[in-house]
Scaffold this active site. Sequence first.
Site, PDB file in Angstrom:
ATOM      1  NE  ARG A  53      -4.410  -0.257   2.361  1.00 21.59           N
ATOM      2  CZ  ARG A  53      -5.252  -1.297   2.395  1.00 21.59           C
ATOM      3  NH1 ARG A  53      -4.789  -2.522   2.368  1.00 21.59           N
ATOM      4  NH2 ARG A  53      -6.547  -1.095   2.422  1.00 21.59           N
ATOM      5  NE  ARG A  58     -11.406   1.383   4.586  1.00 24.65           N
ATOM      6  CZ  ARG A  58     -12.578   0.736   4.623  1.00 24.65           C
ATOM      7  NH1 ARG A  58     -13.548   1.136   5.443  1.00 24.65           N
ATOM      8  NH2 ARG A  58     -12.771  -0.294   3.841  1.00 24.65           N
TER       9      ARG A  58
HETATM   10  P1  ADP Z   1     -10.010  -2.035   2.425  1.00 18.74           P
HETATM   11  O1  ADP Z   1      -9.185  -2.333   1.212  1.00 18.74           O
HETATM   12  O2  ADP Z   1     -11.458  -2.277   2.228  1.00 18.74           O
HETATM   13  O3  ADP Z   1      -9.730  -0.684   3.019  1.00 18.74           O
HETATM   14  P2  ADP Z   1      -8.438  -3.894   4.043  1.00 18.74           P
HETATM   15  O4  ADP Z   1      -9.073  -5.013   4.765  1.00 18.74           O
HETATM   16  O5  ADP Z   1      -7.505  -4.198   2.948  1.00 18.74           O
HETATM   17  O6  ADP Z   1      -9.684  -3.052   3.559  1.00 18.74           O
HETATM   18  O7  ADP Z   1      -7.681  -2.930   5.083  1.00 18.74           O
HETATM   19  C1  ADP Z   1      -8.306  -2.428   6.232  1.00 18.74           C
HETATM   20  C2  ADP Z   1      -7.325  -1.558   7.026  1.00 18.74           C
HETATM   21  O8  ADP Z   1      -6.195  -2.338   7.443  1.00 18.74           O
HETATM   22  C3  ADP Z   1      -6.705  -0.384   6.273  1.00 18.74           C
HETATM   23  O9  ADP Z   1      -7.547   0.746   6.243  1.00 18.74           O
HETATM   24  C4  ADP Z   1      -5.421  -0.163   7.088  1.00 18.74           C
HETATM   25  O10 ADP Z   1      -5.691   0.484   8.305  1.00 18.74           O
HETATM   26  C5  ADP Z   1      -4.992  -1.574   7.415  1.00 18.74           C
HETATM   27  N1  ADP Z   1      -4.090  -2.150   6.377  1.00 18.74           N
HETATM   28  C6  ADP Z   1      -4.347  -3.234   5.592  1.00 18.74           C
HETATM   29  N2  ADP Z   1      -3.323  -3.495   4.768  1.00 18.74           N
HETATM   30  C7  ADP Z   1      -2.384  -2.549   5.031  1.00 18.74           C
HETATM   31  C8  ADP Z   1      -1.096  -2.259   4.493  1.00 18.74           C
HETATM   32  N3  ADP Z   1      -0.559  -3.011   3.500  1.00 18.74           N
HETATM   33  N4  ADP Z   1      -0.412  -1.209   5.007  1.00 18.74           N
HETATM   34  C9  ADP Z   1      -0.923  -0.462   5.984  1.00 18.74           C
HETATM   35  N5  ADP Z   1      -2.127  -0.648   6.522  1.00 18.74           N
HETATM   36  C10 ADP Z   1      -2.863  -1.692   6.069  1.00 18.74           C
END
Ligand code: ADP
Length: 192
Positions: free
Chosen positions: A87, A149
């Site tokens: 990300r 987000r």
């Molecule tokens: P979505 O894509 O619907 O936002 P995710 O389940 O992928 O949902 O992620 C939910 C939350 O988890 C993010 O908003 C963040 O806080 C955290 N998160 C997930 N993956 C990462 C990542 N690779 N780096 C940083 N934070 C992450």
Amino acid sequence: MNIILLGPPGAGKGTQAQILVDRRNMIQLSTGDMLREAKDSGTEMGRIVADVMARGDLVTDEIVIGLIREKLLGDKAGGFIFDGFPRTLAQADALAELLDENGETLDAVIEMQVDDETLVKRIVGRAADAAAAGQPVRADDNEESVRHRLMEYYKKTAPLIGYYHAKGQLKSLDGLGEIDAVAAAIAAALDG
Ligand code: ADP
């Protein structure tokens, strides 16, 4: 084959990852799921990330890279689907290094494009459906967190689109259609 599913929250990455797991025996590595598990299991890390996630902020690179590092040592089956990771550019660099260390390659980056209003509607609707059915609702599936987000996505994750384009690995497709149509577009991108 190892691939990344890239796209904003609500784009359908998890849904499509599940289809790839079923059809190609791939392994889904969702950092969001891993972080939610850590949160629910009441570990020290879970406590640290809970508030960050509820706000819709990104968890630190160090934590998520650590989670992925562990998983790469496990079963590879038909390859890894990175869902919600990387990300940030730092995470992308770390992934390249980790794959290299494990003798693996990155074969494709699938970008799923969906417009913002559809994303907000999908996520807020998903939360309402879950609540109506007495299912647990994600703490970050409210409009305020979703908009945050999305902003995090555009600021920190969208630069990866240019990065993987420059590396010749990016395949972008429309994530707005029916689930089966999107799955077919992904299959064509992977096999074509
Ligand atoms: P979505 O894509 O619907 O936002 P995710 O389940 O992928 O949902 O992620 C939910 C939350 O988890 C993010 O908003 C963040 O806080 C955290 N998160 C997930 N993956 C990462 C990542 N690779 N780096 C940083 N934070 C992450």
